[in-house]
Structures are given as C-alpha cells and as structure tokens.
Write a protein that holds these residues in place. Sequence first.
Motif, PDB file in Angstrom:
ATOM      1  N   PHE A  75      -5.945  60.388 -22.677  1.00 63.07           N
ATOM      2  CA  PHE A  75      -6.515  59.266 -23.375  1.00 63.07           C
ATOM      3  C   PHE A  75      -5.638  58.792 -24.525  1.00 63.07           C
ATOM      4  O   PHE A  75      -5.946  57.798 -25.164  1.00 63.07           O
ATOM      5  N   ASP A  76      -4.584  59.518 -24.839  1.00 65.88           N
ATOM      6  CA  ASP A  76      -3.600  59.036 -25.799  1.00 65.88           C
ATOM      7  C   ASP A  76      -2.476  58.401 -24.988  1.00 65.88           C
ATOM      8  O   ASP A  76      -1.332  58.834 -25.017  1.00 65.88           O
ATOM      9  N   THR A  77      -2.848  57.349 -24.241  1.00 64.32           N
ATOM     10  CA  THR A  77      -1.985  56.802 -23.197  1.00 64.32           C
ATOM     11  C   THR A  77      -2.007  55.283 -23.215  1.00 64.32           C
ATOM     12  O   THR A  77      -3.019  54.673 -23.558  1.00 64.32           O
ATOM     13  N   ILE A  78      -0.889  54.688 -22.845  1.00 66.76           N
ATOM     14  CA  ILE A  78      -0.848  53.243 -22.622  1.00 66.76           C
ATOM     15  C   ILE A  78      -0.704  52.995 -21.131  1.00 66.76           C
ATOM     16  O   ILE A  78       0.154  53.577 -20.462  1.00 66.76           O
ATOM     17  N   VAL A  79      -1.562  52.166 -20.608  1.00 69.62           N
ATOM     18  CA  VAL A  79      -1.530  51.760 -19.205  1.00 69.62           C
ATOM     19  C   VAL A  79      -1.014  50.330 -19.139  1.00 69.62           C
ATOM     20  O   VAL A  79      -1.370  49.497 -19.978  1.00 69.62           O
ATOM     21  N   GLY A 121     -12.470  56.339 -22.190  1.00 69.07           N
ATOM     22  CA  GLY A 121     -11.282  56.126 -21.374  1.00 69.07           C
ATOM     23  C   GLY A 121     -11.455  55.118 -20.258  1.00 69.07           C
ATOM     24  O   GLY A 121     -10.649  55.091 -19.329  1.00 69.07           O
ATOM     25  N   GLU A 122     -12.489  54.269 -20.332  1.00 70.21           N
ATOM     26  CA  GLU A 122     -12.707  53.290 -19.269  1.00 70.21           C
ATOM     27  C   GLU A 122     -11.591  52.254 -19.233  1.00 70.21           C
ATOM     28  O   GLU A 122     -11.091  51.825 -20.265  1.00 70.21           O
ATOM     29  N   ILE A 123     -11.212  51.864 -18.022  1.00 70.05           N
ATOM     30  CA  ILE A 123     -10.216  50.820 -17.832  1.00 70.05           C
ATOM     31  C   ILE A 123     -10.727  49.841 -16.790  1.00 70.05           C
ATOM     32  O   ILE A 123     -11.088  50.235 -15.686  1.00 70.05           O
TER      33      ILE A 123
END
Length: 350
Positions: free
Chosen positions: A169-173, A229-231
């Motif tokens: 969750f410490d992420t860039i998509v 963490g929803e995308i």
Amino acid sequence: MSVRNRFGTAAAIALMTTVGAVLLSACGPDSPDSGPTAAPTGAVPGSAAPGTASPGTGSHPGSPAPGGKEVNGTSAANHLTISTGTQTVAMNGATVDFGTTVRDLAWSPDGKKAAFVNGNGDLVTANPDGTGKVTLAKNPGGETWSHPTWQHATTDPGVTTVPGALDRFDTIVFASSKGGALKLEKVPTKTPGATPEVLTPHNSEGGSEDMPQPPQTGNTWANAGGHRGEIAYANTPAGEVYIYDDYIRPSTRDLGKGSQPALSPDGEHLVFVRSVNGHDHLFTRSTQFDQKAEKDLTPSATTDYTEPAWSPDGKTIAARTPDGVSTLPADGSAAPTQVSTIKGLPAFRP
C-alpha cells in the motif's frame, strides 16, 4: 463523441486567464502567502527546455486580483491543481515551475508529494514546489506511461490482511502502453530506480458465476481511493470500469460501462465517464455490493466532461472540458460551472 484516452501524451498548452491584464498574487503551493516558485497565471509555461530550468527561475510575484478572486480557478481554499503537460502546474492561484515536464500529476494521500510522468517518460515524485525530484522508475523505452496514483491504506484493528499487503500500500500504480497493449504497473514509493511490476487484478476465489476473473489485458487509468488500498480502473476493450483491492483478500468487481474512473476519498462512491448522445457525461454510483443505481451528473451536457477528480472532502468533482476545467457538486444538485480556462488535468491536493 467518444472519450479521449490520452495515455500521458499532452501537448504544451499556453495557460490562459479570463482577465488579460490582471496578474495573480504569487502564491506558493503550501500557503497563500508563500511560494518563491510561483509565477503569475498569465505567464506562458515551458519557456525553458523541459528538464533544464530550475524551479522558480524567471518567476516574479504579481499583484493581487480584484477582490482576491483567483481567476485561474485554483486557490489554497479549493485545493484544485491543474497540470497541462508543460513544466508549470497551476495551484493556489499561481503557477509553479517544476523544472521538468509534468504530465498527469497526482498527489500523495497527505498532499506532501506529487507524482507525475516527466518529459523522458519516467515516473517521478517531487515536493509541491517542484524541488526534491526523485525518479522512482525509469522508462525502458518503447512504452508510454501515464496517470499515476497512490495506493494507500490504514490498518483497522482486528483486520487480518494478505501477508505483506500493507507494504504494497506504499505503492504508486500507473498505466503502461506498449505496442497497443495496455496494462497496469506498480512501484514502491520508497525504492527509487525500482523495476515496475505488473498489477494483475484477480479474485482469490479463482472465479465464479457471481465473481468471474477480470480481464488481464487492456487495463488502464487507475485511480486509488478509500483507506483499504482500493483502486478503480478502466478496461478499454470491454469499455467497463472495475474496482480492485487486496486488503483482506484479492477481489475485483465490474461496476459497469464507462471509462476514466475516480474513487471518492472515502472509497464509497465512484465517478466515471460515459458517452451519451454525442457528449461525454459524468456518472456516479455507490461502490457497495448491493447498490447499483447510477446518476448522471451532467444530463444536459452540451460539451464533454472528462478526467474527473474528487475534492478532499468528497463534496466536489472537477472535470476537464474543451474550454478548461469545471466543477460541480458531487451529489448532482447543481450544473457544472467553469472555474478555469486552463486546459489540463485537474487534481486536488489533500
């Protein structure tokens, strides 16, 4: 008229104001009274070659607009920012020179960092004033990267997540296009120079009549929201929007026809784009399993509303139009109002 997916290719567009002779106050990205990198909104962006100018060079404070009105539509109060594919970003009633091309700017959940694709096609983060740039991932060439978003979550007491999930969750998509093939990729925000990994939406149950496996190709336009963490993302071949999270276990749901989705800050609602009678309209719906009703926020549209974004309080939606940026209440209680003549991607800084 169909929705236009840009995939990060933005032409340099001169910023425009509705009051030609009025210069805006020089507001920085953090407060109305600071900002050495802010330039008047009437300045033409990209005057220096992308990647060569230092933040703030050639920028001079202007005089306040009459009554303090921010004629470019951005202010410290409304949190609205607009990136145009040049090296300047409109915010706080002025423009901030990032010293490099800024495409598809998005803000971290705490508003302390900006993520964008630079002129080399790399994924970069920076401070709100354009300083402190870090290349999170270098484009290998032959790919077009676009529309980064921060996947984020907070820990709920008593909730057991997928092992290692909070690290993800410490992420860039972001979206990647290569040879016409579309996919979502991800990189950690704390590991500069990392090699992107493919984000593969799936369901932990392996697929069923009620929850089949989602398409693995053609995915683009990711947008994170909520606290688990929803995308939300779009699948171009199917013309559908989906929502994915793996907070407890991987789950992907099809939310219907549309494109360019954006999740509300609380993750409870989705806004997306769908073509109706020759124009791109904005629709909203709940993300809850048992609620499928949709609402057209722009039923009388005579122009195209695209690339929507939510305000931090979830009460306002901004959208791009051929004439600039408009905002409207998220509940659809009023028609859109044009707030800026700047033609670019709207985003709200938390």
